[in-house]
Design a protein around this motif. Structure first.
Motif, mmCIF file in Angstrom:
data_model
loop_
_atom_site.group_PDB
_atom_site.id
_atom_site.type_symbol
_atom_site.label_atom_id
_atom_site.label_comp_id
_atom_site.label_asym_id
_atom_site.label_seq_id
_atom_site.Cartn_x
_atom_site.Cartn_y
_atom_site.Cartn_z
ATOM 1 N N SER A 51 11.348 2.368 27.680
ATOM 2 C CA SER A 51 10.617 3.293 26.699
ATOM 3 C C SER A 51 10.622 4.714 26.980
ATOM 4 C CB SER A 51 9.075 2.717 26.619
ATOM 5 O OG SER A 51 8.359 2.643 28.001
ATOM 6 N N ARG A 52 10.311 4.872 28.532
ATOM 7 C CA ARG A 52 10.502 6.467 28.805
ATOM 8 C C ARG A 52 11.804 7.145 28.636
ATOM 9 N NH1 ARG A 52 8.886 8.880 33.325
ATOM 10 N NH2 ARG A 52 9.469 7.119 34.525
ATOM 11 N N THR A 53 12.953 6.423 28.272
ATOM 12 C CA THR A 53 14.130 6.744 28.159
ATOM 13 C C THR A 53 14.601 6.857 26.656
ATOM 14 O OG1 THR A 53 14.737 5.891 30.313
ATOM 15 C CG2 THR A 53 16.740 6.631 28.648
ATOM 16 N N LEU A 54 13.979 5.832 26.012
ATOM 17 C CA LEU A 54 14.229 5.916 24.549
ATOM 18 C C LEU A 54 13.281 7.060 23.783
ATOM 19 C CD1 LEU A 54 15.532 4.622 21.905
ATOM 20 C CD2 LEU A 54 13.345 3.056 22.020
ATOM 21 N N PHE A 55 12.161 7.157 24.401
ATOM 22 C CA PHE A 55 11.143 8.233 23.759
ATOM 23 C C PHE A 55 10.794 9.168 24.891
ATOM 24 C CE2 PHE A 55 10.272 4.292 21.236
ATOM 25 C CZ PHE A 55 10.888 4.850 20.092
ATOM 26 N N ASN A 56 10.551 10.290 24.333
ATOM 27 C CA ASN A 56 9.987 11.368 25.159
ATOM 28 C C ASN A 56 8.372 11.361 25.462
ATOM 29 O OD1 ASN A 56 9.134 13.903 26.322
ATOM 30 N ND2 ASN A 56 10.546 15.046 25.088
ATOM 31 N N MET A 57 8.056 10.905 26.578
ATOM 32 C CA MET A 57 6.671 10.721 26.813
ATOM 33 C C MET A 57 6.323 11.361 28.075
ATOM 34 S SD MET A 57 6.796 6.365 26.615
ATOM 35 C CE MET A 57 5.228 6.223 26.669
ATOM 36 N N VAL A 58 6.865 12.535 28.192
ATOM 37 C CA VAL A 58 6.616 13.571 29.410
ATOM 38 C C VAL A 58 5.197 14.095 29.243
ATOM 39 C CG1 VAL A 58 7.206 16.001 30.362
ATOM 40 C CG2 VAL A 58 9.052 14.485 29.599
ATOM 41 N N LYS A 59 4.549 14.469 28.123
ATOM 42 C CA LYS A 59 3.417 14.862 28.070
ATOM 43 C C LYS A 59 2.361 13.678 28.578
ATOM 44 C CE LYS A 59 -0.093 16.358 24.836
ATOM 45 N NZ LYS A 59 -0.164 17.050 23.340
ATOM 46 N N GLU A 60 2.805 12.322 27.871
ATOM 47 C CA GLU A 60 1.886 11.229 28.149
ATOM 48 C C GLU A 60 1.830 10.852 29.748
ATOM 49 O OE1 GLU A 60 2.645 11.421 24.082
ATOM 50 O OE2 GLU A 60 4.025 11.583 25.739
ATOM 51 N N ARG A 61 3.159 11.039 30.161
ATOM 52 C CA ARG A 61 3.131 10.695 31.689
ATOM 53 C C ARG A 61 2.240 11.506 32.562
ATOM 54 N NH1 ARG A 61 4.255 6.407 34.896
ATOM 55 N NH2 ARG A 61 4.918 7.148 37.172
ATOM 56 N N LYS A 62 2.288 12.764 32.169
ATOM 57 C CA LYS A 62 1.526 13.928 32.919
ATOM 58 C C LYS A 62 -0.080 13.647 32.736
ATOM 59 C CE LYS A 62 0.560 18.886 33.213
ATOM 60 N NZ LYS A 62 0.706 18.719 34.791
ATOM 61 N N ILE A 63 -0.360 13.067 31.466
ATOM 62 C CA ILE A 63 -1.846 12.811 31.501
ATOM 63 C C ILE A 63 -2.298 11.419 32.583
ATOM 64 C CG2 ILE A 63 -3.444 11.606 30.102
ATOM 65 C CD1 ILE A 63 -2.230 13.329 27.578
ATOM 66 N N TYR A 64 -1.305 10.466 32.520
ATOM 67 C CA TYR A 64 -1.663 9.498 33.505
ATOM 68 C C TYR A 64 -1.422 9.902 34.901
ATOM 69 C CZ TYR A 64 -0.300 5.433 36.081
ATOM 70 O OH TYR A 64 -0.093 4.404 37.230
ATOM 71 N N GLU A 65 -0.639 10.898 35.580
ATOM 72 C CA GLU A 65 -0.749 11.294 36.639
ATOM 73 C C GLU A 65 -1.868 12.285 36.985
ATOM 74 O OE1 GLU A 65 3.195 13.166 36.981
ATOM 75 O OE2 GLU A 65 4.218 11.288 37.086
ATOM 76 N N ASP A 66 -2.156 13.087 36.119
ATOM 77 C CA ASP A 66 -3.220 13.895 36.287
ATOM 78 C C ASP A 66 -4.692 13.294 36.175
ATOM 79 O OD1 ASP A 66 -1.513 15.949 37.104
ATOM 80 O OD2 ASP A 66 -1.475 16.848 35.179
ATOM 81 N N GLU A 67 -4.762 12.278 35.032
ATOM 82 C CA GLU A 67 -6.271 11.939 34.628
ATOM 83 C C GLU A 67 -6.331 10.535 34.915
ATOM 84 O OE1 GLU A 67 -7.621 13.707 31.096
ATOM 85 O OE2 GLU A 67 -5.838 15.100 31.061
ATOM 86 N N GLY A 68 -5.355 9.876 35.296
ATOM 87 C CA GLY A 68 -5.572 8.513 35.475
ATOM 88 C C GLY A 68 -5.207 7.452 34.068
ATOM 89 N N LEU A 69 -5.281 6.163 34.637
ATOM 90 C CA LEU A 69 -4.856 5.042 33.514
ATOM 91 C C LEU A 69 -5.482 4.847 32.466
ATOM 92 C CD1 LEU A 69 -3.201 2.721 32.812
ATOM 93 C CD2 LEU A 69 -4.519 1.220 34.112
ATOM 94 N N GLU A 70 -7.114 5.137 32.634
ATOM 95 C CA GLU A 70 -8.174 4.984 31.530
ATOM 96 C C GLU A 70 -7.661 5.994 30.193
ATOM 97 O OE1 GLU A 70 -12.901 4.933 30.671
ATOM 98 O OE2 GLU A 70 -11.836 4.714 32.668
ATOM 99 N N LYS A 71 -7.609 7.299 31.044
ATOM 100 C CA LYS A 71 -7.313 8.694 29.874
ATOM 101 C C LYS A 71 -6.146 8.413 29.254
ATOM 102 C CE LYS A 71 -11.071 10.981 30.683
ATOM 103 N NZ LYS A 71 -12.010 11.441 29.712
ATOM 104 N N TYR A 72 -5.109 8.021 30.103
ATOM 105 C CA TYR A 72 -3.816 7.887 29.486
ATOM 106 C C TYR A 72 -3.628 6.723 28.490
ATOM 107 C CZ TYR A 72 1.205 5.881 29.199
ATOM 108 O OH TYR A 72 2.371 5.407 28.903
ATOM 109 N N VAL A 73 -4.265 5.589 28.594
ATOM 110 C CA VAL A 73 -4.594 4.584 27.472
ATOM 111 C C VAL A 73 -5.281 5.102 26.319
ATOM 112 C CG1 VAL A 73 -5.369 2.383 27.010
ATOM 113 C CG2 VAL A 73 -3.980 2.897 29.151
ATOM 114 N N ALA A 74 -6.524 5.936 26.621
ATOM 115 C CA ALA A 74 -7.113 6.164 25.665
ATOM 116 C C ALA A 74 -6.490 7.318 24.538
ATOM 117 C CB ALA A 74 -8.380 6.999 26.155
ATOM 118 N N TYR A 75 -5.642 8.082 25.313
ATOM 119 C CA TYR A 75 -4.695 9.098 24.633
ATOM 120 C C TYR A 75 -3.671 8.454 23.790
ATOM 121 C CZ TYR A 75 -1.540 12.761 23.532
ATOM 122 O OH TYR A 75 -0.704 13.937 22.871
#
Length: 222
Positions: A51-75
């Motif tokens: 999915s991260r190769t088909l779509f650009n999810m750089v921004k979303e990945r950064k949210i996951y790394e910086d703020e954790g899974l819960e914030k990532y899923v909520a976003y």
């Protein structure tokens, strides 16, 4: 209905997250793409793309790394109606679909040449945005596999994958070591056409050549 394969569990931080995964999994099982699922072609080349190769999810990945899974899923849930931007494999996947479309025009009774499987270890609730993005771009992808954080190798084998595309070089290396052709994708600098040179011997000879060498990996390129 779309074919969706999910693991029974995913990496979790606590029991509450496990319950959340189960609820999301049940919801994701009922999702559909816009396109009805045709029977899988018997002789199709199966290409699994992350999915991260088909779509650009750089921004979303950064949210996951910086703020954790819960914030990532909520976003992702808050933006589920907003399509993801195309990623590095997007032009290639579109090119394969263009080939399928052209072959249907030339040979109406033939089966599709390429079958695309979307591989992801995302939380099930993120699948809503993935499917909405697939529908937005009118992509012919109806087969999904959510690994729940596990290695994709077993799933790639189950789908009899001919080629696996990912941005994760470790997963690509693991796939190659297991005898699965795989490639790490970096930049999207290709056209939306799959340029096949068949002037000398024709399309039939090209297909015969590809069948003869179907188990031989292609040379590495940037």
């Amino acid at each position: 209905m779309s074919e969706i394969k999910l693991t029974e569990s995913a990496p979790t931080e606590d029991n509450g997250e496990e319950k959340d995964w189960a609820a999301a999994k049940a919801f994701f099982d009922n999702l559909k793409t816009n396109k009805p699922r045709p029977p899988k072609p018997r002789y199709a080349v199966t290409i699994a793309v992350s999915s991260r190769t088909l779509f650009n999810m750089v921004k979303e990945r950064k949210i996951y790394e910086d703020e954790g899974l819960e914030k990532y899923v909520a976003y992702q849930m808050e933006h589920e109606s907003e399509p993801l931007m195309p990623g590095v494999a997007f032009p290639f996947v579109q090119a394969l679909m263009n080939v399928n479309s052209r072959l249907r025009q030339l040979y109406p009774d033939s089966e599709e040449l390429f079958d695309i499987v979307l591989m992801t270890n995302n939380h099930a609730q993120v699948g809503v945005r993935l499917i909405n993005s697939i529908n937005y771009y009118d992509l012919s992808i109806e087969r999904f596999c959510m690994t729940g954080g596990e290695s994709p190798i077993g799933y790639l084998k189950a789908y009899m994958t001919n080629l696996y595309l990912s941005k994760n070089s470790d997963k690509v290396t693991e796939a190659i070591e297991e005898g699965i052709a795989a490639a790490t994708m970096f930049t999207a600098d290709t056209d939306n056409e799959l340029k096949i040179i068949v002037k000398q011997h024709g399309l039939d000879t090209f297909f015969e050549h590809e069948q003869e060498f179907e188990n031989k990996p292609l040379a590495q390129v940037p």
